[in-house]
Design an enzyme around this catalytic site. Structure first.
Site, short mmCIF file in Angstrom:
data_model
loop_
_atom_site.label_atom_id
_atom_site.label_comp_id
_atom_site.label_asym_id
_atom_site.label_seq_id
_atom_site.Cartn_x
_atom_site.Cartn_y
_atom_site.Cartn_z
N GLU A 1 -46.76 -40.42 33.24
CA GLU A 1 -47.49 -39.50 33.97
C GLU A 1 -46.57 -38.35 34.00
O GLU A 1 -47.23 -37.00 34.09
CB GLU A 1 -47.53 -40.07 35.45
CG GLU A 1 -48.70 -41.12 35.31
CD GLU A 1 -48.55 -41.73 36.72
OE1 GLU A 1 -49.68 -41.67 37.32
OE2 GLU A 1 -47.71 -42.47 37.39
N GLU B 1 -49.50 -49.92 35.54
CA GLU B 1 -49.36 -50.36 37.11
C GLU B 1 -50.27 -51.39 37.48
O GLU B 1 -50.10 -52.12 38.44
CB GLU B 1 -49.79 -48.89 37.57
CG GLU B 1 -48.49 -47.99 37.92
CD GLU B 1 -48.48 -47.14 36.65
OE1 GLU B 1 -47.53 -46.35 36.46
OE2 GLU B 1 -48.98 -47.18 35.87
#
Length: 712
Positions: free
Chosen positions: A147, A168
Site C-alpha cells: 500500500e 489481509e
C-alpha cells in the site's frame, strides 16, 4: 544517510508506541541522490538493521518515523531543495506489512482506530508532496508495504522480488491503508480481486515482481543486479520528460463499462468467499464491501470505510485466532518444530529413490528434484508404468514453464534429474529412498525387506503411508533404526505439511535428516508418534465419520453435509470424501476402527457405494446444484434417528474435542499447538478459527467434553 528530526504532527499517535515498547523499528533513512540530469531525489530506505530472517515490518514507531520523514521532505520540496522523493527497502525486502504482534496488542477500539488512521496519515502525504514520488520495489512488499508503493505516483519493480500482495483477507483484516481504493484503479478490478481475495484464500499466494509488473502494478521492471541504478535512471527520464508513462491497465470507475466489470468482479469475489469459507470468515466479505462501495467514492471517503472496518476486525476473535495460527504457529512453531533433533546430526542427501511410479510417486519425484536439486530415480513393476511416471513429472515441469513459473534452463535441469527403472538396484548408491506403493502393510514390508538388501548401510528408508503402522513396517528389518515415516499431503507441490513419524527404533540421525530434508523441501514438519492415521487423517476421519453416521441414521443429505458450514471449512464432508476417494477413506477408517472401534464405526453405506463403483454421494446437475441420485439412494439403508444441523454440528465439535484430548494424552504430538499446525497446513483448516483447538474452546466443546479448555 540521515534520520529525520522530531515533528509534532504525529504526536497524537505516540501512545501506540507505549503498547509495544519492544517493537523492532524499521527506520526511514534518507539520502539525497543527484540524478544524471542534475535533479535531486531524496531516497528513503526502509531498514530495520536485520537481514532477511527478520524482515522489515510496519509497527507504530516505524510508521510515526516514516510519517515525520515524509513530512520533512514535503517541507524541503516546498523550499525547492529536492525534485522528487523515492522509497525503497534494504536487501530482499521493502516492507513485509504491518507488525502483527503490534496490531494484535491493540485490544481497545480507540487503539485500533488510531493504528488504522496512522497509516492513512502517513501515506496520504505522498500525493501532496508537491514533487513526484517513486516507489522502487526491491523485494517483498506485503499488505501495508504494498500500500505504501501504491500511494506513490510511480513504481518500478525488481524481477527478483518475491512476495507482493495484499494478504489481509487471509489474516482477518482488510487492506486498510488505501489498497482497496488504489489498486483496482491501477490494475483493473479483476486483477485487484485476484490480489485481495483469490490469492489470500488460495493458501495466501503472492505475486513475483515480473507478474506484478505485467498486471500493471509497476510502470517499469528491471533485473535485480542493478535494480536501484536502473530505477533511478528511469525516474530521471520521467522527471525530465524524456519518458512518458502510460498505464494500459488503469481504469476510470465512472466509465459504465468499467462499472460493469467492477460489479462482476465483486460478484465473483462473493461466490469465491462463499465457496472457500461458507461466508463464516468476516474479513473477505468486508474487503468486498469496501471494494463495491468505493467505486463511487473519493479516496478520503473510502478511507473512512477502511478505518471503520479495520477498527472492528481488529477486535474480533477471528483476527486474534488468525494471529495465533499464522504468527505463533506457522511463522514461529512451524520453523522450530517440537522434538526435532540437532540439525548437525543430519546426513547429506545426494540421490533420492522413489519406489513406485504412480501419480503420487511422480509428485514426490518432482518435489525432491526441484527442491533438493539431486538425481531422483523411480522404479515400478514394468517399463510402461515407469515411463508413465516420468512423463507425468515432466508434464508438470512443462506446465510450470508454460505459466512462466520457471525458466527453460530450470525446466531442462529438473527433467534431467528425474529418471526411471524397473530394476531396484539403481538404489544402491541412494542416500534416501521413500516408498509410494499400495497402502497395504504386507506390500510395504516386502518393499523394505527388498530395499534393505540393496541400499548402502547409510541410506535412509522412508514411508509415505497415510495411516499404517511404521513400527510394524520396521519389524523384521536388520536396521529398523533407519526407517522413518514421511507423510506428504496431496497435492504434494502445494500442501506445506509433512508428518514425520518416529517409530521406537528410529535413530536421532535419521530423524534429524528427515527434518532437514523437510525444510529443504520448503515443507513444515511436525513430529508425530506412530499412532493410527497420525494427526490429520485421524481427525478428518473422526469428523467425516460423525457426518456419515448421521446420514446413515436418517439425517437428510443436505442437512448432514451442510451442518459444519459455520466452521468455514475449505470443503464440505461429502465433497472431501469424494476428493479423497471412497476406497481410500474407507481403508483409513478400517485402520482406525481396528484401533478404536467405539469411536470409529465403519459405514456399511460407504462400502455399498464402493462395491457399486460409485465415487461420490453427490451428483452435480447442469445448473450446478447437487443431489443424491435415486439410483444411489436405492443402494443405501437408513436408520430413523435423524439429527438437525445444529445437533450434528455440536456432536461433531464434541467428537473432535474428545479425539484431540485423547491424542494429547497418548502423546501423539507434543502439544495442542501441533494439532492446530497439522490441521492448518495439512487439511487447509481455516486460520480464522485458529486451526482447531481455539475453535473448540470458543464454542464450548472443550469444557463440555473434557472439563477444561485446551488454551488458557
Amino acid at each position: 544517510m540521515t534520520q529525520t528530526p522530531h515533528s509534532a504532527t504525529f504526536e497524537r499517535f505516540e501512545h501506540l508506541t507505549e503498547i509495544l515498547p519492544d517493537e523492532v523499528v524499521t527506520h526511514s533513512l534518507v539520502q539525497d541522490v543527484t540524478l544524471a540530469s542534475g535533479k535531486t531525489l531524496a531516497l528513503i530506505t526502509l531498514d530495520n538493521g536485520h537481514d532477511h530472517t527478520r524482515p522489515a515490518t510496519l509497527g507504530p514507531a516505524t510508521m510515526i518515523e516514516l510519517g515525520r520523514t515524509v513530512e520533512a521532505l514535503g517541507a524541503r520540496a516546498a523550499a525547492g531543495e529536492i525534485d522528487a522523493v523515492g522509497v525503497t527497502g534494504s536487501g530482499y525486502v521493502l516492507a513485509a506489512g504491518a507488525d502483527l504482534s503490534a496490531v494484535s496488542s491493540l485490544r481497545e477500539e480507540a487503539q485500533g482506530r488510531a493504528m488504522a488512521e496512522l497509516g492513512h496519515a502517513v501515506y496520504d502525504q505522498f500525493p501532496t508532496l508537491g514533487v513526484p514520488s517513486f516507489a522502487f520495489i526491491n523485494g517483498t512488499a506485503l499488505g501495508g508495504g504494498l500500500e505504501l508503493t501504491l500511494a506513490c505516483e510511480y513504481r518500478t519493480v525488481s524481477t527478483g522480488a518475491q512476495g507482493l500482495g495484499l494478504p489481509e483477507a487471509f489474516i482477518g483484516l482488510v487492506p486498510g491503508w488505501g489498497g482497496v481504493y488504489r489498486l483496482p484503479r491501477l490494475v483493473g478490478p479483476e486483477a485487484a480481486l485476484a490480489v485481495m481475495i483469490e490469492n489470500p484464500l488460495n493458501n495466501n499466494r503472492s505475486l513475483g515482481g515480473a507478474a506484478f509488473g505485467a498486471a500493471g502494478g509497476a510502470d517499469a521492471t528491471f533485473e535485480p543486479a542493478d535494480f536501484l541504478e536502473q530505477s533511478l535512471l528511469w525516474a530521471d527520464h520521467v522527471l525530465t520528460g524524456a519518458l512518458e508513462v502510460t498505464r494500459p491497465h488503469a481504469v476510470d470507475p465512472s466509465d459504465p463499462a468499467v462499472a460493469a466489470r467492477w460489479a462482476a468482479a465483486v460478484a465473483k469475489g462473493r461466490a469465491l468467499v462463499q465457496a472457500k469459507t461458507s461466508g463464516a470468515a468476516p474479513a473477505p466479505g468486508r474487503v468486498l464491501d469496501i471494494l463495491e462501495a468505493n467505486r463511487t467514492l473519493t479516496q478520503p471517503e473510502s478511507a473512512e470505510l477502511e478505518v471503520e472496518a479495520l477498527t472492528e476486525l481488529m477486535a474480533t476473535p477471528a483476527f486474534h485466532n488468525t494471529v495465533y495460527a499464522f504468527l505463533d504457529l506457522v511463522q514461529k512453531r512451524g520453523k522450530r518444530p517440537a522434538g526435532a533433533p540437532d540439525k548437525k546430526l543430519a546426513r547429506p542427501i545426494n540421490k533420492v529413490g522413489v519406489v513406485g511410479a504412480g501419480l503420487m510417486a511422480a509428485q514426490l519425484a518432482l518435489v525432491f528434484a526441484q527442491k533438493l536439486k539431486v538425481p531422483v530415480v523411480m522404479t515400478d513393476m514394468d517399463q510402461e508404468r515407469v515411463d508413465r511416471g516420468v512423463a507425468h513429472a515432466h508434464a508438470d515441469i512443462d506446465k510450470q514453464l508454460s505459466r512462466g513459473k520457471i525458466s527453460q534452463d530450470a525446466a531442462n535441469r529438473t527433467k534431467s534429474l528425474i529418471s526411471g527403472s524397473v530394476d531396484k538396484s539403481v538404489y544402491a548408491d541412494a542416500d534416501w529412498v521413500i516408498e509410494a506403493v499400495f497402502e497395504e502393510i504386507g506390500v510395504k514390508k516386502a518393499v523394505f525387506a527388498e530395499l534393505e538388501a540393496i541400499v548402502s548401510p547409510e541410506c535412509l528408508l522412508a514411508t509415505n503411508t497415510s495411516s499404517l503402522s511404521v513400527t510394524e513396517m520396521a519389524a523384521g528389518l536388520k536396521h529398523p533404526e533407519r526407517l522413518v515415516g514421511f507423510h506428504f499431503f496431496n497435492p504434494v507441490a502445494y500442501m506445506p505439511l509433512v508428518e514425520i513419524v518416529a517409530q521406537p527404533a528410529t535413530s536421532q540421525e535419521v530423524l534429524a535428516t528427515a527434518f532437514v530434508v523437510a525444510k529443504n523441501l520448503r515443507k513444515t514438519a511436525v513430529l508425530v508418534k506412530d499412532a493410527p492415521a497420525f494427526v490429520v487423517n485421524r481427525l478428518l476421519l473422526r469428523l467425516m465419520n460423525e457426518v456419515q453416521e448421521a446420514f446413515d441414521n436418517g439425517t437428510p443429505a443436505g442437512v448432514a453435509d451442510g451442518a459444519l458450514a459455520p466452521m468455514g471449512l475449505p470443503m464440505s464432508p461429502f465433497t472431501l470424501l469424494a476428493m479423497v476417494g471412497l476406497p481410500v477413506a474407507q481403508h483409513v477408517s478400517e485402520t482406525l476402527h481396528t484401533a478404536f472401534p467405539e469411536r470409529f464405526p465403519l459405514s456399511a453405506n460407504v462400502q455399498r457405494l464402493i462395491d457399486a463403483k460409485i465415487t461420490s454421494i453427490w451428483a452435480k446437475g447442469e445448473d450446478g446444484s447437487v443431489s443424491v441420485p435415486a439410483s444411489t439412494l436405492e443402494l443405501l439403508e437408513f436408520g430413523d434417528a435423524p439429527l438437525t444441523g445444529e445437533e450434528l454440528l455440536t456432536r461433531t465439535q464434541d467428537a473432535l474435542a474428545l479425539e484431540v484430548k485423547t491424542m494429547l494424552d497418548e502423546g501423539v504430538v507434543a502439544a495442542a499447538e501441533d494439532i492446530d499446525l497439522c490441521m492448518i497446513l495439512g487439511a487447509g483448516w481455516p486460520m480464522f478459527i485458529g486451526g482447531l483447538t481455539p475453535y473448540l474452546d470458543q464454542v464450548g466443546a472443550s469444557e463440555r467434553v473434557n472439563g477444561s479448555r485446551f488454551h488458557g
